[in-house]
Scaffold this motif. Structure first.
Motif, PDB file in Angstrom:
ATOM      1  N   GLN A  57      -8.983  -1.453   1.252  1.00  0.00           N
ATOM      2  CA  GLN A  57      -8.604  -0.051   1.121  1.00  0.00           C
ATOM      3  C   GLN A  57      -8.441   0.329  -0.343  1.00  0.00           C
ATOM      4  O   GLN A  57      -7.952  -0.458  -1.154  1.00  0.00           O
ATOM      5  CB  GLN A  57      -7.307   0.231   1.864  1.00  0.00           C
ATOM      6  CG  GLN A  57      -7.409   0.063   3.365  1.00  0.00           C
ATOM      7  CD  GLN A  57      -6.082   0.346   4.030  1.00  0.00           C
ATOM      8  OE1 GLN A  57      -5.053  -0.096   3.561  1.00  0.00           O
ATOM      9  NE2 GLN A  57      -6.109   1.097   5.112  1.00  0.00           N
ATOM     10  N   SER A  58      -8.837   1.542  -0.645  1.00  0.00           N
ATOM     11  CA  SER A  58      -8.607   2.080  -1.977  1.00  0.00           C
ATOM     12  C   SER A  58      -7.793   3.360  -1.840  1.00  0.00           C
ATOM     13  O   SER A  58      -7.683   3.938  -0.773  1.00  0.00           O
ATOM     14  CB  SER A  58      -9.931   2.341  -2.692  1.00  0.00           C
ATOM     15  OG  SER A  58     -10.677   3.286  -1.966  1.00  0.00           O
ATOM     16  N   ILE A  69      -5.961   1.665  -8.466  1.00  0.00           N
ATOM     17  CA  ILE A  69      -6.627   2.513  -7.476  1.00  0.00           C
ATOM     18  C   ILE A  69      -7.078   1.721  -6.257  1.00  0.00           C
ATOM     19  O   ILE A  69      -7.546   2.292  -5.294  1.00  0.00           O
ATOM     20  CB  ILE A  69      -7.813   3.290  -8.089  1.00  0.00           C
ATOM     21  CG1 ILE A  69      -8.903   2.349  -8.580  1.00  0.00           C
ATOM     22  CG2 ILE A  69      -7.336   4.199  -9.200  1.00  0.00           C
ATOM     23  CD1 ILE A  69     -10.142   3.067  -9.064  1.00  0.00           C
ATOM     24  N   GLN A  70      -6.914   0.414  -6.300  1.00  0.00           N
ATOM     25  CA  GLN A  70      -7.275  -0.446  -5.170  1.00  0.00           C
ATOM     26  C   GLN A  70      -5.988  -0.940  -4.530  1.00  0.00           C
ATOM     27  O   GLN A  70      -5.182  -1.593  -5.168  1.00  0.00           O
ATOM     28  CB  GLN A  70      -8.128  -1.618  -5.655  1.00  0.00           C
ATOM     29  CG  GLN A  70      -8.787  -2.406  -4.573  1.00  0.00           C
ATOM     30  CD  GLN A  70      -9.949  -1.653  -3.943  1.00  0.00           C
ATOM     31  OE1 GLN A  70     -10.470  -0.714  -4.502  1.00  0.00           O
ATOM     32  NE2 GLN A  70     -10.334  -2.080  -2.771  1.00  0.00           N
ATOM     33  N   CYS A  71      -5.797  -0.617  -3.269  1.00  0.00           N
ATOM     34  CA  CYS A  71      -4.561  -0.982  -2.581  1.00  0.00           C
ATOM     35  C   CYS A  71      -4.626  -2.417  -2.056  1.00  0.00           C
ATOM     36  O   CYS A  71      -3.711  -3.185  -2.216  1.00  0.00           O
ATOM     37  CB  CYS A  71      -4.314  -0.007  -1.440  1.00  0.00           C
ATOM     38  SG  CYS A  71      -2.836  -0.347  -0.515  1.00  0.00           S
ATOM     39  N   CYS A  73       0.829  -1.208   0.000  1.00  0.00           N
ATOM     40  CA  CYS A  73       0.000   0.000   0.000  1.00  0.00           C
ATOM     41  C   CYS A  73       0.862   1.256   0.000  1.00  0.00           C
ATOM     42  O   CYS A  73       0.562   2.226  -0.703  1.00  0.00           O
ATOM     43  CB  CYS A  73      -0.945  -0.001   1.196  1.00  0.00           C
ATOM     44  SG  CYS A  73      -2.329  -1.143   1.030  1.00  0.00           S
TER      45      CYS A  73
END
Length: 97
Positions: A85-86, A79-81, A40
């Protein structure tokens, strides 16, 4: 007399293996969390770089992450970790949402 393992020996072996497994699982989960966190953080740096590139190209900061996608600086997979979470943009910086 047949050679083999007794029931008591089998129970002891299975018990020892179970204990070792129970000790190993929390450590594996902890390592997986560390890996996710580092991934992330790396993704945030990628988005920060894309934000700077967008700023250079358009002379303004992007309003949201989809501005970067529409500009071709990122794709939708980035865009998506993680599963929970994003990545978003707040005050010209990449943040986790």
């Amino acid at each position: 007399m047949k050679k083999g393992f007794t029931l008591l020996e089998m129970i002891i072996v299975v018990s020892v293996l179970s204990i070792l497994f129970l000790l190993a699982v929390p450590n594996i989960q902890k390592v997986m969390k560390i890996v996710d966190d580092k991934g992330c953080n790396a993704m945030l740096k990628v988005v920060d770089s894309a934000i700077l590139q967008y700023r250079l190209d358009y002379e303004q900061y992007p309003n949201d992450i989809f501005d970067l996608v529409n500009a071709g600086l990122m794709n939708e997979e980035q865009i998506q970790c993680s599963t929970t979470q994003s990545v978003g943009i707040s005050n010209g910086q990449a943040v986790l949402q």
